[in-house]
Scaffold this motif. Structure first.
Motif, mmCIF file in Angstrom:
data_model
loop_
_atom_site.group_PDB
_atom_site.id
_atom_site.type_symbol
_atom_site.label_atom_id
_atom_site.label_comp_id
_atom_site.label_asym_id
_atom_site.label_seq_id
_atom_site.Cartn_x
_atom_site.Cartn_y
_atom_site.Cartn_z
ATOM 1 N N SER A 245 0.807 -1.224 0.000
ATOM 2 C CA SER A 245 0.000 0.000 0.000
ATOM 3 C C SER A 245 0.848 1.285 0.000
ATOM 4 C CB SER A 245 -0.928 0.018 1.219
ATOM 5 O OG SER A 245 -0.178 0.103 2.413
ATOM 6 N N VAL A 246 2.177 1.168 -0.100
ATOM 7 C CA VAL A 246 3.033 2.333 0.063
ATOM 8 C C VAL A 246 2.791 3.394 -1.019
ATOM 9 C CG1 VAL A 246 4.951 1.344 -1.262
ATOM 10 C CG2 VAL A 246 5.407 3.071 0.520
ATOM 11 N N PHE A 247 2.427 2.971 -2.240
ATOM 12 C CA PHE A 247 2.165 3.938 -3.299
ATOM 13 C C PHE A 247 0.695 4.354 -3.372
ATOM 14 C CE2 PHE A 247 5.900 1.522 -4.829
ATOM 15 C CZ PHE A 247 6.808 2.574 -4.874
ATOM 16 N N VAL A 248 -0.185 3.540 -2.813
ATOM 17 C CA VAL A 248 -1.623 3.846 -2.851
ATOM 18 C C VAL A 248 -2.027 4.712 -1.664
ATOM 19 C CG1 VAL A 248 -3.944 2.866 -2.914
ATOM 20 C CG2 VAL A 248 -2.044 1.659 -4.013
ATOM 21 N N ARG A 249 -1.550 4.330 -0.484
ATOM 22 C CA ARG A 249 -1.896 5.070 0.746
ATOM 23 C C ARG A 249 -0.630 5.341 1.540
ATOM 24 N NH1 ARG A 249 -5.827 1.235 -0.095
ATOM 25 N NH2 ARG A 249 -4.541 -0.321 0.975
ATOM 26 N N PRO A 250 0.264 6.179 1.015
ATOM 27 C CA PRO A 250 1.546 6.409 1.711
ATOM 28 C C PRO A 250 1.403 7.124 3.044
ATOM 29 C CG PRO A 250 1.269 7.955 -0.099
ATOM 30 C CD PRO A 250 0.146 6.971 -0.210
ATOM 31 N N HIS A 251 0.288 7.773 3.248
ATOM 32 C CA HIS A 251 0.089 8.528 4.483
ATOM 33 C C HIS A 251 -0.479 7.670 5.627
ATOM 34 C CE1 HIS A 251 -3.725 8.388 2.415
ATOM 35 N NE2 HIS A 251 -4.366 8.811 3.504
ATOM 36 N N LEU A 252 -0.810 6.386 5.335
ATOM 37 C CA LEU A 252 -1.409 5.518 6.358
ATOM 38 C C LEU A 252 -0.490 4.338 6.665
ATOM 39 C CD1 LEU A 252 -5.144 5.362 5.185
ATOM 40 C CD2 LEU A 252 -4.149 6.787 7.003
ATOM 41 N N LEU A 253 -0.551 3.889 7.897
ATOM 42 C CA LEU A 253 0.220 2.723 8.345
ATOM 43 C C LEU A 253 -0.705 1.516 8.454
ATOM 44 C CD1 LEU A 253 2.378 4.364 11.171
ATOM 45 C CD2 LEU A 253 3.072 3.858 8.819
ATOM 46 N N GLU A 254 -0.207 0.373 7.965
ATOM 47 C CA GLU A 254 -0.955 -0.889 8.063
ATOM 48 C C GLU A 254 -0.603 -1.540 9.406
ATOM 49 O OE1 GLU A 254 -3.159 -2.121 6.029
ATOM 50 O OE2 GLU A 254 -2.955 -0.661 4.393
#
Length: 454
Positions: A174-183
């Motif tokens: 998800s680093v390129f899709v949701r870089p502002h959120l942590l899994e």
């Protein structure tokens, strides 16, 4: 609410007319017969019975029924059958037989405390499922007085800040899709878990099957307290359902729910009414009861360090040609002194002499043959057959031991038979008396064998 008709039968008892046990004005006897035939086939499969529990014949006065192998409560539509165990005297159904059976079940489950509700229960007449509901309510209320069962559940969350632990695999994806959120994987205590699912299932099953309206309301209210969906899968995977240590106060309620799962099943319906059965394979229950009692009894035998091994399979007849079948012996219990087998104990849920009980003079030959084969396989000289005390077995009163000797290849074998009275089981003290009787009988027959050998 549609009123129900209640009939009382005794396992392996006399043939009864359906019109006698359930008035024909209330019930279509032919349909009832067909319902019970269907129920019997399902119970045979689910309980592992040797035969279908219900047998029917047509007599001069109409359809007659007999039942074998099971005890408890059968419900189909608006008809309830209370089936007492065979050890209850014929024609004298005791008001306490269901409480005795409840205690028998509890002891066979290796519990160490009693429900202790006999005085309260005797104040009014309840069926067997009602008794289980009362015991269940007591146990649940004890658990709720402490805290509801919670277990750790892992939840996947996407957060702007770190919580729990980072899931690297999901984070890379998800680093390129949701870089502002942590899994994040977050562990937290959750009341929606298999334990509460089982308790909710038990409460709902009891609500649908109990006869007493006051008990039904209490169980229904309790069922609403458990979150999530009813689910008994945890009980179907094994006999022991143990909660986390901090929730041990729930052990009793979970054990009752597990027993319900083993004995309570949907059976038949009529109109808007569902029927449930709560019955047990009495042969297996008695075998387990004797095993548990014997494990406690051996510690009371003086001067010997006895232990019990259950269901020990041993080869006793070897083929002389390759590829032929080996004969095995698998007795209920092998009693050992240190590492040496000293006695074989087999539980037989039947009358002393035969299933019809014509002349109660000695055990049936097949029981003795099986016992002697097990004694031969284990190289021991003592065997004991344990029966339930059945009304009419004049030869064996409660706790009395009968012994026969067999001369075999230069040694003397001792074959004993003893009956245990199960009708009056009301408390833990009564169960301890059964332990003591088994201990005394075992010590007696071992002593006789020792004296004859010396």
């Amino acid at each position: 609410m549609v009123s129900t008709s209640t009939a009382f039968l005794i396992e392996n008892g006399s043939w009864c007319l359906l019109t006698d046990i359930v008035p024909s004005s209330k019930v279509d006897t032919l349909r009832l017969k067909n319902d019970l035939l269907k129920i019997g086939k399902k119970l045979r499969n689910s309980l592992g019975l040797r035969f279908d529990p219900f047998d029917f014949r047509t007599g001069v006065s109409g359809i007659e029924v007999s039942v074998s192998g099971i005890a408890g409560t059968i419900s189909t539509g608006d008809t309830v059958l209370e089936i007492a165990p065979k050890f209850v005297p014929q024609g004298m159904i005791s008001a306490d037989w269901d409480a005795s059976l409840l205690l028998l079940m509890q002891y066979a489950k290796k519990r160490h405390i009693a429900y202790n509700r006999s005085k309260y229960l005797s104040a009014s007449r309840h069926n067997f499922v009602d008794l289980m509901a009362i015991a269940f309510l007591d146990s649940v209320e004890a658990g709720l007085s402490d805290q509801m069962i919670h277990t750790y559940q892992t939840r996947e969350e996407r957060l702007p800040i770190m919580r729990g632990r980072l899931n690297l695999q999901r984070q890379i994806k998800s680093v390129f899709v949701r870089p502002h959120l942590l899994e994040c994987d977050v562990n937290q205590l959750d009341a929606v878990n298999p334990f509460n699912g089982l308790l909710k299932w038990a409460a709902q099953a009891l609500t649908a099957s109990v006869r007493s309206s006051s008990i039904r309301r209490r169980v229904s209210d309790i069922s609403q307290l458990f979150p999530g969906r009813p689910d008994r899968s945890i009980a179907m995977r094994g006999m022991q359902v143990n909660p986390p240590p901090q929730f041990r106060t729930w052990t009793g309620a979970l054990e009752i729910a597990s027993m319900l799962s083993a004995g309570l099943s949907h059976t038949a319906s009529r109109g808007s009414q569902n029927g449930y059965s709560f019955v047990f394979n009495m042969e297996k229950l008695f075998e387990h009861f004797v095993q548990c009692s014997l494990q406690r009894a051996v510690s009371r035998v003086e001067k010997l360090k006895l232990t019990v091994n259950a269901q020990v399979q041993t080869a006793y007849a070897m083929p002389t040609s390759d590829g032929k079948v080996v004969f095995y012996s698998k007795p209920d219990n092998v009693v050992k002194n240190v590492d040496k087998a000293v006695a074989i104990v087999d539980a037989k849920y039947k009358r002393l002499s035969d299933q019809s009980g014509a002349k109660n003079k000695k055990p049936v030959n097949q029981d003795v043959y099986e016992l002697v084969a097990a004694m031969t396989a284990q190289r021991c000289r003592v065997g004991l057959l344990v029966y339930p005390k059945v009304h009419g077995d004049a030869e064996l009163s409660d706790g009395d031991l009968q012994v026969w000797t067999v001369d075999a290849f230069g040694t003397t074998l001792h074959v004993g038979a003893v009956a245990i009275d199960l009708v009056g089981l009301h408390s833990l003290n009564d169960l301890q008396k059964v332990d003591q009787k088994l201990a005394s009988v075992l010590q007696d027959i071992l002593s006789q064998a020792e004296v004859s050998q010396s």
